[in-house]
Every structure is written in C-alpha cells, then in structure tokens.
Design an enzyme around this catalytic site. Sequence first.
Site, PDB file in Angstrom:
ATOM      1  N   SER A  49     -13.837 -33.974 -13.039  1.00 49.10           N
ATOM      2  CA  SER A  49     -15.324 -33.960 -12.629  1.00 49.10           C
ATOM      3  C   SER A  49     -16.049 -35.052 -13.572  1.00 49.10           C
ATOM      4  O   SER A  49     -17.177 -35.176 -13.050  1.00 49.10           O
ATOM      5  CB  SER A  49     -15.679 -32.453 -12.997  1.00 49.10           C
ATOM      6  OG  SER A  49     -15.316 -32.213 -14.294  1.00 49.10           O
ATOM      7  N   LYS A 109     -22.049 -36.685 -20.222  1.00 44.39           N
ATOM      8  CA  LYS A 109     -21.860 -36.062 -18.930  1.00 44.39           C
ATOM      9  C   LYS A 109     -23.011 -34.685 -18.778  1.00 44.39           C
ATOM     10  O   LYS A 109     -23.334 -34.178 -19.878  1.00 44.39           O
ATOM     11  CB  LYS A 109     -20.424 -35.463 -19.211  1.00 44.39           C
ATOM     12  CG  LYS A 109     -20.159 -34.602 -17.632  1.00 44.39           C
ATOM     13  CD  LYS A 109     -18.364 -34.071 -17.793  1.00 44.39           C
ATOM     14  CE  LYS A 109     -17.995 -33.406 -16.715  1.00 44.39           C
ATOM     15  NZ  LYS A 109     -16.795 -32.975 -16.735  1.00 44.39           N
ATOM     16  N   SER A 122     -10.202 -33.335 -16.170  1.00 45.99           N
ATOM     17  CA  SER A 122     -11.459 -33.884 -15.822  1.00 45.99           C
ATOM     18  C   SER A 122     -11.964 -35.219 -16.611  1.00 45.99           C
ATOM     19  O   SER A 122     -12.868 -35.836 -16.062  1.00 45.99           O
ATOM     20  CB  SER A 122     -12.775 -32.786 -15.830  1.00 45.99           C
ATOM     21  OG  SER A 122     -12.609 -32.132 -14.897  1.00 45.99           O
TER      22      SER A 122
END
Lengths: 98, 483, 476
Positions: B154, B79, B178
């Site tokens: 996210s 990420k 997330s």
Amino acid sequence: MTKKIDDKTIAYVSTLASLELLPEEKESAKKDLSQMLDFVDCLSQLDTEGVSPMSNVFNEVNVFREDEVVNSDGSEATLHNAPEKKDRYFVVPKTIEP
Amino acid sequence: MDINELSALELGQQIQKKEISVKEAVEASFQKIEEKEPTLNCYVTTDYEGALLQAEAVQDRINRGERMGALAGVPIAVKDNICTKNLRTTCSSKMLYNFVPTYDSEAVTKLKNAGLIILGKTNMDEFGMGSTTETSYYGVTKNPWDITRVPGGSSGGSCAAVAAKETFLALGTDTGGSIRQPSAFCGVTGLKPTYGTVSRYGLIAYGSSLEQIGPIGKNVSDCAALLELIYGRDVKDSTSVVECDASPDGSFMGMLKEDVRGLRIGIPKEFLAEGLNEEVKASVLKAAHGFEENGAIVEEFSLANVSYAIPAYYIIASCEASSNLGRYDGVKYGYRSKEYQGLTDMYRKSRTEGFGTEVKRRIMLGSFALSSGYYEAYYLKALKARTLMKQEFEKAFAKYDLILGPTAPTTAMKLGENLQDPIQMYLGDMDTIFANMTGCPAISIPCGMDSKGLPIGLQLMANCFREDTLIQAAYAYERFSEA
Amino acid sequence: MKEYEIVIGLEVHVELATKSKIFCGCSTAFGGAPNSHTCPVCTGMPGSLPVLNKKVVEYAMAVGLATNCAISPQTKFDRKNYFYPDNPQDYQISQLYLPICRDGFVEIDVEGKKKVGIHEIHMEEDAGKLIHDETKDCSYVDYNRAGVPLIEIVSKPDMRSAKEVIAYLEKLRILIQYLGVSDCKLQEGSMRADVNLSVRLRGETEYGTRTEMKNLSSFKAITRAVDYESKRQIALLESGQVVEQETRRWDDEKGASFTMRSKEDAQDYRYFPEPDLLPLLIDHAWIETIKAKQPEFRDEKIKRYQTEYQIPEYDILILTENKHTADIFEATVALGANPKKVSNWIMGEALRLLKESEKDAKDLCLTPAHLAKLIELVDKRVINNTTAKEVFEVMFHEDVDPEKYVREHGLKMEMEDGQLEDMIRQVIEDNPQSVEDYRNGKKKAMGFLVGQTMKATKGKADPAAINRILSELLDN
C-alpha cells in the site's frame, strides 16, 4: 466448515459492521465473502491441538503508566475536526426516542 | 550538480557543509514534484508553504551551529496514514477527506526534531488495504518505470515518490508487505523493522498487531540512517518493546560494512515454488549466488505450513481492521453523510459512502469472522496458526542468520489487473506476510530488472531485533552487486 | 397460587477514584467544561493508543482480595465492539476471556448469614455522556467521562430478595469505601447496579428466563424494581405466557420497567483480544504487596471494638460504617480520650453537622489531637458543654486547635468558686418565688435558677459547679 453465505448472513454482518449495501453490492459481497471463506477455510485443516493463540508478537507483559494527570484542557483539539458541534459538545442525531 | 540525484546522506552532508541550503533542497524536490505529479500522482497532499517554513527554521538551527543529525535539512515524504499535526491526513480515504490531526505521530515528531523537512503526504491503498495503490480515493499512483503499471502498495505513493526523485526519503508502513512490495516494484529500498521497535503512536491503525512504520530510500545507507532516527521505545505505545533500547550498539550506520563472510543464509523452497515468475527467480538466485561468492553460506530449506500463512494473515488483519475502523462513524471527525434519518442511518450512510469497496470487503470479512459462533473457527484458529509460524521461524533463525527470497512473485503488474481478483492480490503477499506474522525485520533491495525493464526486489529477513545483520548484509549486497 | 422463588444476580459497576483515566493522562475529576478532560486517546482519534494506568490494576486487585476472589495470574484486555456515540472508538476496552478476579464471595446478614458468590471482577473503561436536546432532534456528546476506569463486579445468581440485594450492595459499598478506591454513590453514578432477575417455582432446580434491569439509581428504586419485575414475571407465568430474555429500563417516576429499544446489533459484541495492550502477569509478590496494604475491614473492626472499647453495639455500628469516622475514633482514643466520649462527639455532633452541611463522612476534617484536646478541656472544666459544642462546630468547619480558640475568644470558664457563690447568692435574692417553689418541692425551679446563673456569668461558669453551689445554698 464451509458456511453458505446467504442474504440473511449478509444483512446480519452489514448490521454488525454498520454498513448499508446496495442490492448489487449485496450480491458481490455474498460472492466475495463466500470466496474469501473458501480461501480461508483451509485453515481448519491445520492441526493446532495444544497450540496457544498468539495475540502479541513478543512475550512482553506489564506495560503501565503511573496514575498522573498530564493533560490539560483538550476540548479545542478534540472538537477541531467535528462534523457538527455546539458549545463544546459534539452534536449527533437524537440517541433516544422521545 | 543536480540536487535530486544525490542520496539523502549525500544531501545531508552538503547541507551540513552549507554547500546546499535547505531551501534549495526543498525547491529541488518541489520542482520535481511539479514536473512529475501530473503523471504519477504520488502525493495526496503537498505542503510547499509548510516545507519552506520548516526549511527556514532548520537552516537557522544549522547556522546557529546546533549539532544535528546526518539527515538535517533533507526533504522527506510521509505516507498518508501517519498523522501530521496541522497537515491533512486522509489514509487515501474519502472518510478522512478533511481530517487535520491536532497531534504528530511519534515518528514524525522524531523527524521534525532531527530537522527533516516534510514535503507532503503520499498516496496509498485506502487505509492500507491493497497491494497496488489503486484503492485510493484520490486516484491511482503510477509506476515511474512504466506508467501503465502499478507502483505496488500500500505504500505505493512513498516508493514511487522516492523512485521518481520527488523526495529523498519516505516513511511507509508495512502491515503485510506494504513497504517492501512497492519498494520492489519501484526499484527502491524499503525496510520493515521488528514489530514494536518503531512507535505506532499516530499511525492510523489497520492491523494493529502486524504493522510497523519503516524507512524507504534510494539505498541501504539512507534507510539505515532514517531507521536510526525513528527507532526506539515510546511510552505512548504499549507494544513498543523494551529490547530495542539496548539494540546493536545503538547505531545502524555502524553496520554499513561490506562483509558477509560466514553469514548463514537460508532460502525457503516454498518461496521459489510455482507461481514465481522465472525472471524474478533467476535474479533472486543470482543474488544468492553473489552472497555465496562473497563468503556467505547459502542453502535451501523448507518452511512448514506455508499455505496457511495467507489465510491466517487475512483473518487477523481483517478482524483487527473491522474493529479499528469502527471509529469512523461521522461523529467526531471525517466524513458525515449529508442526508440521513436518525442516528443508525447516519452511521450506516456515512460509513457506506465514506469507505471504498476493498475497505468494506475487509470490514465485512472481519465482522463476520468475529461474530458469534465463528470466533474460534476463524480468529482464534488464525492466532494459533500464527503461533506455529512463529515457532517455525524461530527454528529457521536458529539455523540461519538471514532468510532470503523474492520480495514479490512478480514485477509490477498493469493497472487494473489485480483489482479484478482479490484472491490473486492476496496471494501476491505470500512472500512478505511472514515478517508481519512473526514480527521479524525484513528489507527489500533492488536486484536487477526483468526483460520489460521493470525492477525486481530481493527480500532479506532477519531474526527479531537483528536489524543490524539485515542492514549489513543488504549493504554488502548493494556493494558487491554493483561491482 | 403456587409459590415462586425470586433469583437475582447483580452486575455492579464501580468507578475507581484514580486521578487519571484508565488509558491516558486526562483527569477523572467531575465537572469541567464539556470535553475539557479529553485527549486523542480517550476520544478515539485515529492513531491514538492506550497505555494502562497501573493504579487501576492495583485497585481491582484490592477489591478482588476484599471479596475473597482468586487473582488471575494472567489477565488481558479485550475489545467489545458496538456502535454508539458515547463510545468514541466504537469499541470499549474491557475484559471477557481472562478477567482479573474470579470466584469470590461476600457474606451478608439478612435473617441469618449467607454468602453471595462473585463470579468475576473485570476492568474496563467508562463511556461518555449524552445530553438530549429538549427542543431539537439531536443529542450532545461529552467525552469527559470516557475512559474513566471502572470495575464490573458480577455476582452469581445467589440473591433471593430485594433485602438481600440491598445488603449485598451495602456490603460492597462499605468494603470498597474502606479500600478508598471509590465513593460508591448510586445517586451520582459512581456505583451502578444492573439487576438480573428470574423467577421459578420453589423447589425447581433450573433457573427461569432472566431479564436485565438498568437505570437503578437508589436502593429504594432497586427495591421497587425487584418487586415490580418479580410480580410481572410471575403474572406472565401464571397466565401461561413466557418471560422474554431482554434488557429493561426502570422508570422510577412511573414505578414500572419497560423494554429498552433493542440495539439492532444487539449482543454480538465481537470480542477479541485488544492488540494495542500487552497481557498482565500478576505474580505472588505483587498480590502480597496489595494484601499488605489492605485495611482492617468493618467486620473485623466490629469484633475488635466489641472487646477493646467499652461502648454500646449501636455506637460500634455507626462508627464503623465509614472507615474515616472509625479512623478518627481510634486515633482520638489512642491519644487517651475516653472512648464513649469520643463516640458521642462523632456520632452526635459530627454526624449532625455532616448532615446539615450535606457532606459525606469521608469529608469530615477533624484532627484526632484536636478532638482529644476538646474532650480534655471539658473534663478539666475549662469550658462547659455548651461552649464545647460551639467550639466543635468551628473545629468541624475549620479544624482549629480548640485550646487556642478558647483562649483567643475568651471562652474559658473564669469563675472561681467564691466569685460564683456571690453571683448565685444574688440570683437567689433576685428570684424569691423560684426559691420558694424549689423549697416546696418543685424541683424544676432548680433548672430556672441554673439558667439565670449561667446568664449572669455569661456562660463562663461550669454548670456542674453552679448546680453544686446552688444545691448547697438552697438545701441549707
């Protein structure tokens, strides 16, 4: 404890946050913030008498490092991403009035 | 054989046996990336050259007979809020459009040591603020199951990339759900570890007291293997706790047993209440029933003060964010406005132009809530609410080994649907934020599809440091639900 | 005119002399190329995290104990948020809600003894340095000082004059220097004092509006600034105006203070508990360990010297002004040397040489064994005082063994009395006029003859012996 979010508050908070909102952004920020505050204001109904605040999840305490110098010259890495630099310094607009 | 169809552990095994070379594995992933990226946009940055160099080095280590872990040579996506040395790390923000860290996060160091190959950096909501990956400066990521829908967020890029087989594994981060919510939306498995068990060093902070890095994979076993790699105390992170050194016989792989007999599982009534999609509810209850059939004891119970969780969460996250994001000021790194008059103006313009709407919204809220006169009413009050939630959870875990519920109240929504109404978006986090507020571990595993053909996620939460219980139950579910 | 009373409280920042910074392993050493003592942590790089240096806590506790503070059983760090380029994270890690020390005092003596209360002591990190370009419209940022540990000692508004302020600072400086936790040099910035000052009519119980004054880099500047600011405030009040609560900057060259351009977001620092650091629990055992390591402080030392050593009060005050000189003194005396002689060497030669070489008392490298030996060499008349001073100077610079040095450089007084007497007879014969003068009552002539003898003996004779023999020969 509903608080009316007025222009003054928005101006004050954007100064604190170092943000510059356009007039239309200000309006929507006012709406957003009021809405958010209405949303979070229900918290005031929660009885927290005698409850201690939890800023860390666990009861861990006393995490230290020993007083040892382990880093060598870091200037190159430190300045690697600098938007503006000169002679190993970061360069910024003048910080004091002459 | 299609390499991309293998699980991470299967691929690792083939690499160990030299039936597949590391380079072949990397090439297979990149083939998929090339094919899918134009539609899905899971990555902000891919690193083909770098991946090939890593592949060569890892292959050498394997060929020399170095004893490496089960995931050596397996491609992974990271990420974009997790720092990677010499590889651009943007947090999906314009603010960090050119930021190239000179250091690796601790989690990435561990991946590299174990021989995993970093393919690139995955898309996310800007600085982690959002639940749809739509707030990214680098474009939205689309759900591989239906490209008119969001992948969740996210960690939407990481989950979509795993679902689309653009990687075998991914690292995500979880501040309020997330990892788990996009895992549910994308039909993959994602785990948020106990707070303090995976080092946050090099994780670009949003809500420091809430967030953790965690594994995302095609199944529970892959997640367990990846978690085992990144778990453990780090002296660079003061909040990384001591307990996890002595954690469950040091091995999560050993917990992959199909046995839930006698396991006590509680379902909070509040998680099944109004607002929950009927199809999601049915799937979750079916899963609960499955556990019961296999020998677990399942019952519903009530969690007090649930309605205060989301406001308290948003105050804490926004306050911490308003401070954590102060450092983006155009002085040391990242975006600096092109035109300004003096220092203050440089700060304001750089920040105003560099941050997106949602980020500014939360910075404003956090700055307000911490400002003079409001600290006690908001921040301190939220911390007290957090104490109450923690106590409530401790009570629950005295009674139950696991708490079961939906990962999200709905399946993936249409692109653009949620951005209109932030409050609705925040309410969607209701099921996941408890784990962040109380620090406990939680996993999302696929539990069927809705009538639109979209994946549904089942969430299990365990008491702090009981990743072992969590993994065993999730693994068992995966098995008996397949059968 | 009405009679006013000046009320002063001080905020004193002290840089702690740890080897590494408060939250990372970078060096705290002065100098170094710009940004060379930096890493991701002390430059606020994304994803970096602080880890607390244990020594900082122990030093803060030591200062707290030395100033009679209560040590907080639980203490925490908070973030102070403000935007400025010297502050790399745009928040400073400090302590607001639970500082490490509270409620202490120190005693000062200005026209009688009084206590100055200490409100609290807290730990925090220092900021970086800004250098302003003379020609261009920009400033340069160096983060070498960012993250150097500081303690801030906040006094109560208990001082009433510049003299008391100086006495208080002097007291703190010596206490802290005795602990060895800081240099405490105002000029170099390792000790910084901000003065909070207000005035009120004598007899009034409420405090007036105060101003905070910064940029005070010497005791002299502080004295002038206090004088200036109190007069300014009194003048305002006398003319019916009010004092604004503000931060002012002292300009020592102009001899005046000026309103500092107020930061636009002034004073709303949005403090909240630092989530990246865990709380500290300080138990009794830990406090006891620190207590056990506390040195004997100056006040106690002075009392002990008064009874233990037969030396003048003046010597005691000078010797104890710095712990290091006191330590050398005590160790040398412990080796059997005469206290007054030791004191003379330290107060005379050592301090003179320190001043000449612009060194600090703590830099004095003088082995007590060597000093004791030097004194013994003089006592036993192996060398005379003049030679001893030469040897001492070498010892001061290189810490040589005086005995060895005297031997190797042939400085020993080798004159037997017989040989010396022959040489003196020769001097008498060569200087009849002086002998005549002496015998006619001009006692000064004696000095000349001693000098001539010293010259003839190339300094290797004991002046006392010369005096004795000369007197014998001349008086008979």
